[in-house]
Scaffold this motif. Structure first.
Motif, mmCIF file in Angstrom:
data_model
loop_
_atom_site.group_PDB
_atom_site.id
_atom_site.type_symbol
_atom_site.label_atom_id
_atom_site.label_comp_id
_atom_site.label_asym_id
_atom_site.label_seq_id
_atom_site.Cartn_x
_atom_site.Cartn_y
_atom_site.Cartn_z
ATOM 1 N N GLU A 233 1.121 -1.622 -0.206
ATOM 2 C CA GLU A 233 0.076 -0.082 -0.154
ATOM 3 C C GLU A 233 1.105 1.324 0.026
ATOM 4 O O GLU A 233 0.773 2.033 -0.278
ATOM 5 C CB GLU A 233 -1.377 0.452 1.013
ATOM 6 C CG GLU A 233 -2.029 1.157 1.242
ATOM 7 C CD GLU A 233 -2.648 1.052 -0.126
ATOM 8 O OE1 GLU A 233 -3.323 2.161 -0.572
ATOM 9 O OE2 GLU A 233 -3.574 0.029 -0.137
ATOM 10 N N LYS B 116 2.504 1.361 -3.351
ATOM 11 C CA LYS B 116 1.220 2.196 -4.664
ATOM 12 C C LYS B 116 0.643 3.299 -4.307
ATOM 13 O O LYS B 116 0.810 4.024 -5.480
ATOM 14 C CB LYS B 116 -0.101 1.296 -4.050
ATOM 15 C CG LYS B 116 -0.830 1.255 -5.064
ATOM 16 C CD LYS B 116 -2.078 0.639 -4.871
ATOM 17 C CE LYS B 116 -3.503 0.791 -5.483
ATOM 18 N NZ LYS B 116 -4.623 -0.200 -5.182
ATOM 19 N N THR B 117 1.391 4.278 -3.116
ATOM 20 C CA THR B 117 0.339 5.505 -3.053
ATOM 21 C C THR B 117 1.798 6.710 -2.843
ATOM 22 O O THR B 117 1.458 7.221 -3.862
ATOM 23 C CB THR B 117 0.482 5.994 -1.608
ATOM 24 O OG1 THR B 117 -0.573 4.858 -0.937
ATOM 25 C CG2 THR B 117 0.176 7.044 -0.844
ATOM 26 N N SER B 118 2.483 6.069 -2.964
ATOM 27 C CA SER B 118 4.512 6.293 -3.673
ATOM 28 C C SER B 118 4.401 6.470 -5.610
ATOM 29 O O SER B 118 4.196 7.749 -5.709
ATOM 30 C CB SER B 118 5.277 5.889 -2.654
ATOM 31 O OG SER B 118 6.129 7.165 -3.869
ATOM 32 N N GLU C 35 1.746 5.824 -6.989
ATOM 33 C CA GLU C 35 0.654 6.869 -7.519
ATOM 34 C C GLU C 35 1.027 8.422 -7.401
ATOM 35 O O GLU C 35 0.595 9.862 -8.945
ATOM 36 C CB GLU C 35 -0.578 6.618 -6.786
ATOM 37 C CG GLU C 35 -1.871 5.366 -7.106
ATOM 38 C CD GLU C 35 -2.569 4.794 -6.666
ATOM 39 O OE1 GLU C 35 -2.852 5.640 -5.319
ATOM 40 O OE2 GLU C 35 -3.007 4.197 -6.908
ATOM 41 N N SER C 36 1.563 9.057 -6.696
ATOM 42 C CA SER C 36 1.813 10.367 -6.220
ATOM 43 C C SER C 36 3.343 11.384 -7.479
ATOM 44 O O SER C 36 3.011 11.514 -7.802
ATOM 45 C CB SER C 36 2.939 10.236 -4.383
ATOM 46 O OG SER C 36 3.072 11.667 -5.006
#
Length: 297
Positions: A282, A285-287, A289-290
């Motif tokens: 997670e 994935k967040t990094s 997308e950013s």
């Protein structure tokens, strides 16, 4: 009057006179020549200065000067733009490399998470504790009996996966401190409707013998079994089995067999590992997308 008396009275003759008088004609001409040379150099410098000022302040000179300055500035701008473009290209390349690295990490974590999830599901299945299904037992489906059941004193009923086919129970008991192993057969009345009740009962005999039979009761959690004046004294919060020949067996807690719950330590360890992998995935994935969002802007 002598010369000496004249100089004492009127003073010595002037230095210039002495110099002129004492200087040869060639030296005098040399000095005049140097003076002329200096004057010529001064005039030449003055002429150059005048011409330079005329050149600088003429329209063509101004235009050429402006064009020269513009050309230099243009070259400097072009050079700066090239430098900026090179830096921008390097920054973009670095960002793309970071994004690619994150994608690879995410793909690796996806694979690890999938493997861990499969292992967790397998361990859950292996350590699952079935609940007594009284309705199924009344219809001769004995699968919910499968497992190991144990009394407080260590006696065991071991019911394997083939209970439906063989209807056999492997028993471990103790007599005079010695371990005794035996096999019992469940007598399931086929073709006959069982009486509706919260429990299920079976006839049980030592395998190969017709004598020594008893009744085996399967009592699900939450149910209190009673027979006449005898009331269940077991731990009613758990599924249990009890076998005997007299209703008084319900009043003797040591007669009850409770399901032995399998060791879940490996499952718990793998569930923690899975949770860590999911948290890492997670975060990656967040990094990702950013960074992808910033890279497109």
């Amino acid at each position: 009057m002598t010369k000496k008396h004249f100089e004492e009275k009127n003073g010595p003759k002037s230095t210039v006179s002495k110099v002129v008088k004492g200087t040869s004609p060639s030296k005098i001409r040399g000095k005049f020549f140097k003076i002329k040379v200096y004057i010529g150099i001064a005039i030449s410098l003055l002429v150059v200065a005048i011409l330079a000022s005329l050149f600088l302040f003429s329209p063509n000179a101004k235009r050429e000067s402006t064009e020269a300055i513009s050309s230099v500035a243009k070259k400097e701008n072009t050079s700066q733009e090239a430098t900026d473009a090179s830096k921008a290209s390097e920054i973009k390349k670095k960002k793309e490399e970071e994004i690619q690295k994150l994608k690879e990490q995410l793909a690796s974590l996806d694979s690890k998470v999938a493997e861990s999830e499969k292992l967790v599901d397998k361990l859950k299945e292996e350590t699952a504790v079935p609940k007594l299904d009284i309705e199924a037992l009344r219809n001769n489906d004995l699968s919910s009996l499968k497992g190991t059941w144990r009394t407080a004193s260590g006696k065991e009923f071991v019911i394997n996966d083939s209970i439906n086919e063989s209807s056999e129970i492997y028993a471990i008991g103790y007599r005079d401190g010695q371990k005794v192993e035996s096999t019992y057969e469940l007598k399931v009345p086929k073709g006959q409707e069982r009486p509706k009740s919260d429990t299920a009962s079976f006839g049980i005999w030592p395998k190969g013998l017709m004598a020594g039979g008893a009744v085996l009761y399967a009592i699900p959690r939450g149910i209190v079994k009673s027979a006449g004046q005898y009331t269940d004294q077991s731990n009613t919060a758990e599924d249990r089995l009890v076998a005997g020949q007299s209703p008084s067996m319900f009043t003797e807690p040591e007669n009850f067999y409770y399901r032995v719950k399998p060791d879940t330590s490996k499952l718990e360890e793998e569930e923690k590992h899975l949770a860590q992998l999911q948290a890492e995935r997670e975060a990656i994935k967040t990094s990702l997308e950013s960074k992808e969002k910033k890279n497109t802007n």
